[in-house]
Structures are given as C-alpha cells and as structure tokens.
Write a protein that holds these residues in place. Structure first.
Motif, PDB file in Angstrom:
ATOM      1  N   GLU A  85       0.843  -1.188   0.000  1.00 17.11           N
ATOM      2  CA  GLU A  85       0.000   0.000   0.000  1.00 17.11           C
ATOM      3  C   GLU A  85       0.883   1.246   0.000  1.00 17.11           C
ATOM      4  O   GLU A  85       1.883   1.312   0.713  1.00 17.11           O
ATOM      5  CB  GLU A  85      -0.927   0.015   1.221  1.00 17.11           C
ATOM      6  CG  GLU A  85      -1.881   1.196   1.258  1.00 17.11           C
ATOM      7  CD  GLU A  85      -2.893   1.088   2.394  1.00 17.11           C
ATOM      8  OE1 GLU A  85      -3.415   2.129   2.830  1.00 17.11           O
ATOM      9  OE2 GLU A  85      -3.169  -0.046   2.836  1.00 17.11           O
ATOM     10  N   ARG A  87       0.732   5.653  -0.128  1.00 17.85           N
ATOM     11  CA  ARG A  87      -0.065   6.873  -0.043  1.00 17.85           C
ATOM     12  C   ARG A  87       0.770   8.047  -0.553  1.00 17.85           C
ATOM     13  O   ARG A  87       1.923   8.222  -0.155  1.00 17.85           O
ATOM     14  CB  ARG A  87      -0.521   7.145   1.389  1.00 17.85           C
ATOM     15  CG  ARG A  87      -1.196   8.514   1.555  1.00 17.85           C
ATOM     16  CD  ARG A  87      -1.755   8.723   2.939  1.00 17.85           C
ATOM     17  NE  ARG A  87      -2.290  10.086   3.085  1.00 17.85           N
ATOM     18  CZ  ARG A  87      -3.160  10.456   4.006  1.00 17.85           C
ATOM     19  NH1 ARG A  87      -3.606   9.557   4.887  1.00 17.85           N
ATOM     20  NH2 ARG A  87      -3.581  11.694   4.079  1.00 17.85           N
ATOM     21  N   ASP A  89       0.609  12.247  -0.990  1.00 14.76           N
ATOM     22  CA  ASP A  89      -0.068  13.489  -0.620  1.00 14.76           C
ATOM     23  C   ASP A  89       0.572  14.655  -1.360  1.00 14.76           C
ATOM     24  O   ASP A  89       1.806  14.799  -1.349  1.00 14.76           O
ATOM     25  CB  ASP A  89       0.046  13.729   0.886  1.00 14.76           C
ATOM     26  CG  ASP A  89      -0.830  12.801   1.698  1.00 14.76           C
ATOM     27  OD1 ASP A  89      -1.947  13.208   2.033  1.00 14.76           O
ATOM     28  OD2 ASP A  89      -0.391  11.671   1.994  1.00 14.76           O
ATOM     29  N   VAL A  94      -5.002  13.551  -2.536  1.00 16.65           N
ATOM     30  CA  VAL A  94      -4.540  12.388  -1.780  1.00 16.65           C
ATOM     31  C   VAL A  94      -4.770  11.173  -2.669  1.00 16.65           C
ATOM     32  O   VAL A  94      -5.841  11.037  -3.273  1.00 16.65           O
ATOM     33  CB  VAL A  94      -5.306  12.213  -0.454  1.00 16.65           C
ATOM     34  CG1 VAL A  94      -4.797  10.985   0.296  1.00 16.65           C
ATOM     35  CG2 VAL A  94      -5.188  13.466   0.405  1.00 16.65           C
ATOM     36  N   LYS A  95      -3.767  10.305  -2.770  1.00 17.59           N
ATOM     37  CA  LYS A  95      -3.926   9.107  -3.604  1.00 17.59           C
ATOM     38  C   LYS A  95      -3.416   7.880  -2.867  1.00 17.59           C
ATOM     39  O   LYS A  95      -2.322   7.877  -2.317  1.00 17.59           O
ATOM     40  CB  LYS A  95      -3.174   9.250  -4.925  1.00 17.59           C
ATOM     41  CG  LYS A  95      -3.287   8.020  -5.817  1.00 17.59           C
ATOM     42  CD  LYS A  95      -2.798   8.294  -7.242  1.00 17.59           C
ATOM     43  CE  LYS A  95      -1.336   8.531  -7.303  1.00 17.59           C
ATOM     44  NZ  LYS A  95      -0.851   8.720  -8.696  1.00 17.59           N
ATOM     45  N   PHE A  96      -4.235   6.837  -2.859  1.00 11.47           N
ATOM     46  CA  PHE A  96      -3.849   5.544  -2.307  1.00 11.47           C
ATOM     47  C   PHE A  96      -3.687   4.559  -3.465  1.00 11.47           C
ATOM     48  O   PHE A  96      -4.519   4.531  -4.385  1.00 11.47           O
ATOM     49  CB  PHE A  96      -4.910   5.014  -1.344  1.00 11.47           C
ATOM     50  CG  PHE A  96      -4.989   5.749  -0.040  1.00 11.47           C
ATOM     51  CD1 PHE A  96      -4.250   5.330   1.058  1.00 11.47           C
ATOM     52  CD2 PHE A  96      -5.791   6.871   0.102  1.00 11.47           C
ATOM     53  CE1 PHE A  96      -4.321   6.008   2.269  1.00 11.47           C
ATOM     54  CE2 PHE A  96      -5.873   7.556   1.295  1.00 11.47           C
ATOM     55  CZ  PHE A  96      -5.138   7.125   2.386  1.00 11.47           C
ATOM     56  N   ILE A 122      -9.482   3.720   3.760  1.00 15.53           N
ATOM     57  CA  ILE A 122      -9.416   4.795   2.767  1.00 15.53           C
ATOM     58  C   ILE A 122     -10.691   5.631   2.826  1.00 15.53           C
ATOM     59  O   ILE A 122     -10.656   6.863   2.711  1.00 15.53           O
ATOM     60  CB  ILE A 122      -9.203   4.209   1.354  1.00 15.53           C
ATOM     61  CG1 ILE A 122      -7.851   3.492   1.283  1.00 15.53           C
ATOM     62  CG2 ILE A 122      -9.298   5.301   0.293  1.00 15.53           C
ATOM     63  CD1 ILE A 122      -7.592   2.810  -0.045  1.00 15.53           C
ATOM     64  N   GLU A 125     -10.502   8.256   5.403  1.00 10.66           N
ATOM     65  CA  GLU A 125      -9.715   9.421   5.000  1.00 10.66           C
ATOM     66  C   GLU A 125     -10.522  10.322   4.058  1.00 10.66           C
ATOM     67  O   GLU A 125     -10.412  11.547   4.115  1.00 10.66           O
ATOM     68  CB  GLU A 125      -8.419   8.970   4.319  1.00 10.66           C
ATOM     69  CG  GLU A 125      -7.491  10.107   3.921  1.00 10.66           C
ATOM     70  CD  GLU A 125      -6.959  10.886   5.115  1.00 10.66           C
ATOM     71  OE1 GLU A 125      -6.565  12.063   4.929  1.00 10.66           O
ATOM     72  OE2 GLU A 125      -6.939  10.328   6.237  1.00 10.66           O
ATOM     73  N   SER A 204      -8.075   8.113  -5.592  1.00 10.64           N
ATOM     74  CA  SER A 204      -7.588   9.471  -5.361  1.00 10.64           C
ATOM     75  C   SER A 204      -8.766  10.435  -5.228  1.00 10.64           C
ATOM     76  O   SER A 204      -9.859  10.201  -5.773  1.00 10.64           O
ATOM     77  CB  SER A 204      -6.662   9.922  -6.499  1.00 10.64           C
ATOM     78  OG  SER A 204      -7.338   9.847  -7.746  1.00 10.64           O
TER      79      SER A 204
END
Length: 210
Positions: A85, A87, A89, A94-96, A122, A125, A204
């Motif tokens: 995973e 992340r 920023d 924000v993108k996972f 997610i 968030e 995202s």
C-alpha cells in the motif's frame, strides 16, 4: 696573519654577530605584537566588485512584470514495508495505491474480507477530507492480452468502488471509475517485482482546503 689565526678571527666575528642577533630578538620578545589586519583590508587585497544598480541586465524589460507568487506542489509518499500500500499526498490531492495481490486472488475481481478493511480505512480518509469527487482506477501488468487486462482492471476498480460506496453512503459523492489495463506502469514490467507494483488499484480524491 696565519691561516689558523684567520679562522679564529672569523669564528669570533661569527659568534659576535649571532650573539647580537639573539640579543635583538630577546630585547623585543616582551613587546606587544602588531594587531592582525582584518581580511580584505590588506595592502595586497583585491578591491570588491562594484555592482552597477543601473545595469540594464539587472532590470526587467519594459512592460514586463513578475509572476504571481505561488506555493510549489510538494509530494509526500509513504509506502508500507512490503510495498502493498502506498499513499501520496500533494497540496491538492490524496492518492492511495493498493497492490492487486492484497485485494484479489490471481486473475480475479472478488475482494477478500481483509481487503475490505483496507478500503474502509481509505473511506475514513475520504470523510476526513470531505471529498465529493473520487477517482478509482485499475491497472494490470503487461502479461496476457491487452483486452483481458482492460476488462480485469475495470472489474477490480468497480469492486473497490462498490465497497467505498457502501462505507461512505453519500449521495453527493461522484465517482470516476476506469480500467487502464497495462497502460501507465509505475515499474519495470520485465521483472516480477515490477509487474507486482503495476498490478494495482488507485483511489484518489481532492484534499480539503481547511
């Protein structure tokens, strides 16, 4: 005067000279030394370069203006130890990115219970950022046919979007869901390590301005 007498006289004169020299040194040993000279003010120092404030090369061309100041977009990336995973920023988003292996079985679009817990995190968030536009994109490696990768990546993106929708339960949220297949790899597809990174689903959304 014999040669021997000359040598004796020469030696005596030498001793006298040396004695006088040492005497001079000893006489001035207790005197205060001259103060040191600040760097750049020595007699041999080079004069500083003079800058002409009226030099046209230091001015904006007539009619030109400076650009408006802005905050540069800084990206912060945090990835777990196994790379499962990641992340990212930025000032705006924000993108996972979740590797497919932690979400699905091989060549499958069915989510496991553990993967649903990751997606729920997610969703938390997204709530925190008060985001109402969410992008869910699926990707595969370059193995198999391109058409199969396009379909599988879209199915996996749909599966992740379904869980997000259940968790958020917000009619005001708009989703953009796409399957890109083998397009936009983030690692080298010539190795299994790289292909594993490319098999992923990205979620995202905009960052809150507050």
């Amino acid at each position: 005067m014999t040669l021997t007498s000359s040598r004796v006289a020469w030696a005596a004169a030498t001793v006298l000279i040396v004695t006088n020299l040492y005497g001079v040194t000893t006489a001035h040993a207790d005197e205060t030394p001259s103060p040191s000279v600040p760097p750049g003010t020595e007699a041999t120092a080079t004069a500083p370069v003079q800058v002409d404030p009226n030099d046209p090369d230091l001015k904006l061309p007539e009619g030109a203006t400076l650009a408006e100041p802005k905050v540069l977009d800084i990206k912060q990336v945090v990835e777990d130890e196994g790379g499962e995973e990641r992340r990212e920023d930025t000032n705006a988003d924000v993108k996972f990115a979740l590797q497919a292996e932690v979400l699905f079985s091989k060549d499958s679009a069915k989510l496991s219970d553990d993967s649903k817990a990751r997606i729920a995190a997610i969703a938390d968030e997204i709530k925190k950022q008060n985001a109402t536009r969410i992008r869910v994109f699926g990707f595969t490696d370059n193995l198999g046919s391109s058409a199969h990768g396009d379909v599988l990546s879209r199915q996996r993106a749909n599966a992740v979007q379904d869980v997000l929708d259940d968790e958020l339960n917000d009619a005001n949220i708009t989703y953009e869901v796409r399957g890109y297949g083998e397009q936009y790899p983030i690692a080298d597809n010539s190795t299994e390590t790289g292909r594993k990174k490319n098999r992923r689903v990205e979620v995202s959304f905009p960052r809150s301005e507050s």
